[in-house]
Design an enzyme around this catalytic site. Structure first.
Site, PDB file in Angstrom:
ATOM      1  N   LYS A 138       0.860  -1.192   0.000  1.00  0.00           N
ATOM      2  CA  LYS A 138       0.000   0.000   0.000  1.00  0.00           C
ATOM      3  C   LYS A 138       0.896   1.243   0.000  1.00  0.00           C
ATOM      4  CE  LYS A 138      -3.905  -2.289   0.450  1.00  0.00           C
ATOM      5  NZ  LYS A 138      -4.991  -2.250  -0.553  1.00  0.00           N
ATOM      6  N   GLN A 141      -0.102   4.942   0.797  1.00  0.00           N
ATOM      7  CA  GLN A 141      -0.411   5.324   2.171  1.00  0.00           C
ATOM      8  C   GLN A 141       0.836   5.636   2.998  1.00  0.00           C
ATOM      9  OE1 GLN A 141      -2.765   1.933   3.385  1.00  0.00           O
ATOM     10  NE2 GLN A 141      -4.659   2.852   2.622  1.00  0.00           N
ATOM     11  N   HIS A 146       2.927  10.565   7.272  1.00  0.00           N
ATOM     12  CA  HIS A 146       2.700   9.330   8.035  1.00  0.00           C
ATOM     13  C   HIS A 146       3.996   8.879   8.718  1.00  0.00           C
ATOM     14  CE1 HIS A 146       1.173   5.240   8.881  1.00  0.00           C
ATOM     15  NE2 HIS A 146       2.387   4.852   8.537  1.00  0.00           N
ATOM     16  N   HIS A 149       5.099  11.339  11.533  1.00  0.00           N
ATOM     17  CA  HIS A 149       4.306  11.182  12.752  1.00  0.00           C
ATOM     18  C   HIS A 149       4.727   9.939  13.536  1.00  0.00           C
ATOM     19  CE1 HIS A 149       0.846  11.157  15.429  1.00  0.00           C
ATOM     20  NE2 HIS A 149       0.637   9.896  15.103  1.00  0.00           N
ATOM     21  N   TYR A 186     -12.215   0.975  14.124  1.00  0.00           N
ATOM     22  CA  TYR A 186     -12.597   1.131  12.718  1.00  0.00           C
ATOM     23  C   TYR A 186     -11.692   0.289  11.817  1.00  0.00           C
ATOM     24  CZ  TYR A 186     -12.965   3.116   8.082  1.00  0.00           C
ATOM     25  OH  TYR A 186     -13.103   3.256   6.723  1.00  0.00           O
ATOM     26  N   LYS A 203     -17.105   6.529   8.678  1.00  0.00           N
ATOM     27  CA  LYS A 203     -15.707   6.812   8.326  1.00  0.00           C
ATOM     28  C   LYS A 203     -15.445   8.315   8.208  1.00  0.00           C
ATOM     29  CE  LYS A 203     -12.154   5.823   4.876  1.00  0.00           C
ATOM     30  NZ  LYS A 203     -11.823   5.089   3.629  1.00  0.00           N
ATOM     31  N   GLN A 210     -10.662  13.439  14.870  1.00  0.00           N
ATOM     32  CA  GLN A 210      -9.265  13.865  14.920  1.00  0.00           C
ATOM     33  C   GLN A 210      -9.149  15.375  15.110  1.00  0.00           C
ATOM     34  OE1 GLN A 210      -6.645  12.058  15.039  1.00  0.00           O
ATOM     35  NE2 GLN A 210      -6.802  10.198  13.823  1.00  0.00           N
ATOM     36  N   ARG A 265     -13.281  13.308  -2.560  1.00  0.00           N
ATOM     37  CA  ARG A 265     -13.168  11.949  -2.059  1.00  0.00           C
ATOM     38  C   ARG A 265     -14.249  11.079  -2.682  1.00  0.00           C
ATOM     39  NH1 ARG A 265     -13.631  10.209   4.274  1.00  0.00           N
ATOM     40  NH2 ARG A 265     -13.084   8.029   4.027  1.00  0.00           N
TER      41      ARG A 265
END
Length: 323
Positions: A138, A141, A146, A149, A186, A203, A210, A265
């Site tokens: 993936k 992603q 990412h 963090h 989730y 979702k 957040q 989206r």
């Protein structure tokens, strides 16, 4: 000259370590910053180089069962961390304003130090998020944000736990753990397969949760700037927490705007726009999605670039349209 520089660096290093909380010296990874830094460097090496090379000529691994167990285990761990934060101060004596760190060996002080370390340790467990991305190929992603963090958060929290395991600086850890209960629940349902998709209608609200997290964290830290006096022992951490919350609030707000206000989206069940000759040469190709994590948010930039429709040996060139 080099010896002088080396001696000076070692002197600064020793002075930094001398100020740590001695109650945590025997906890895993807390003896020095070297071990935890080595783990994070190994993580970066695997994610950025070794992992992609290993998977280059391999098919993605099917890790459904492992991911379900992993995500649901983190749900349980995060819930336990929230409970311990509440019972060690936030519901048993803290004012929710200027709360100093308790460095005593009292049961309450030791309990807070222990859960602060457990929160830190959970950040190292969460490095598996990216490992799963690599093994499942993936790649979209695995973004800079990412990786930043997942590597920067445990590194900074190591210093936070070392110097101030508790007090008002632990508020954002408790809130972050609350969010992770919901988030990993989730992810666990999502990993369970298509039959659970009908339960994932919320979702969209993950981003709202957040955003709420970052607002609460930044507002709580902002109190410090308006207090006449506050005896919290390490104000530097308050500045870092405020900057961290504000930084991610801006990023997640931008995602919310792009995904839900501008409508970029695309739901999974509308990916195929052409069927049985009814689409006149136009479909949507999703180019790039990025996942940020606990912080964890999903940033998706969908571009409609058209698709070639082949029918009876002729090629119809699709027009570009917005999703």
């Amino acid at each position: 000259m080099l010896e002088t520089v080396k001696d000076r660096v070692l002197e600064v290093y020793d002075s930094l370590l001398a100020g740590r909380d001695p109650r945590l010296k025997d906890y895993l990874l807390m003896d020095s910053p070297v071990n935890m830094s080595a783990i994070l460097l190994a993580y970066l090496f695997f994610v950025l180089y070794a992992g992609p090379r290993f998977m280059a000529n391999r098919k993605p691994f099917q890790l459904k069962e492992a991911m379900i167990i992993y995500n649901l285990s983190l749900v349980g761990l995060s819930a336990y961390i929230v409970y311990e934060f509440l019972m060690s101060g936030w519901l048993t004596g803290y004012t929710w304003r200027c709360d100093p760190c308790d460095y005593s060996n009292s049961p309450q002080g030791l309990r807070m130090a222990r859960v602060a370390w457990l929160f830190l340790f959970s950040k190292f467990i969460e490095l598996m998020d990216t490992v799963f991305f690599v093994l499942r190929k993936k790649h979209s992603q695995i973004t800079f944000l990412h990786i930043f963090h997942h590597s920067f958060m445990p590194w900074t929290w190591w210093w936070g736990v070392s110097y101030a395991p508790g007090g008002m600086g632990s508020f954002h850890a408790m809130v972050n753990s609350c969010v992770h209960v919901i988030m990993y629940f989730y992810y666990g349902l999502s990993a369970a397969g298509p039959r659970f998709q009908k339960f994932l209608w919320w979702k969209k609200y993950m981003t709202a949760i957040q955003l709420t997290q970052f607002v609460l964290v930044s507002l709580h830290a902002t109190q410090w700037y308006f207090m006449k006096s506050c005896d919290y022992q390490v104000p530097l951490f308050i500045h870092l927490i405020w900057m961290y919350g504000t930084f991610f609030f801006v990023l997640f707000s931008n995602f919310w705007y792009q995904a839900y206000v501008k409508g970029k989206r695309l739901p999974k069940n509308t990916q195929q726009l052409a069927k049985n000759g009814k689409a006149n040469g136009s479909t949507t190709v999703a180019n790039g999605s990025s996942v940020v994590s606990n912080g964890h948010g999903v940033h998706e930039n969908c571009l409609s670039n058209g698709k070639k429709h082949h029918e009876n040996g002729s090629t119809l060139n699709g027009k570009m349209k917005k999703a």
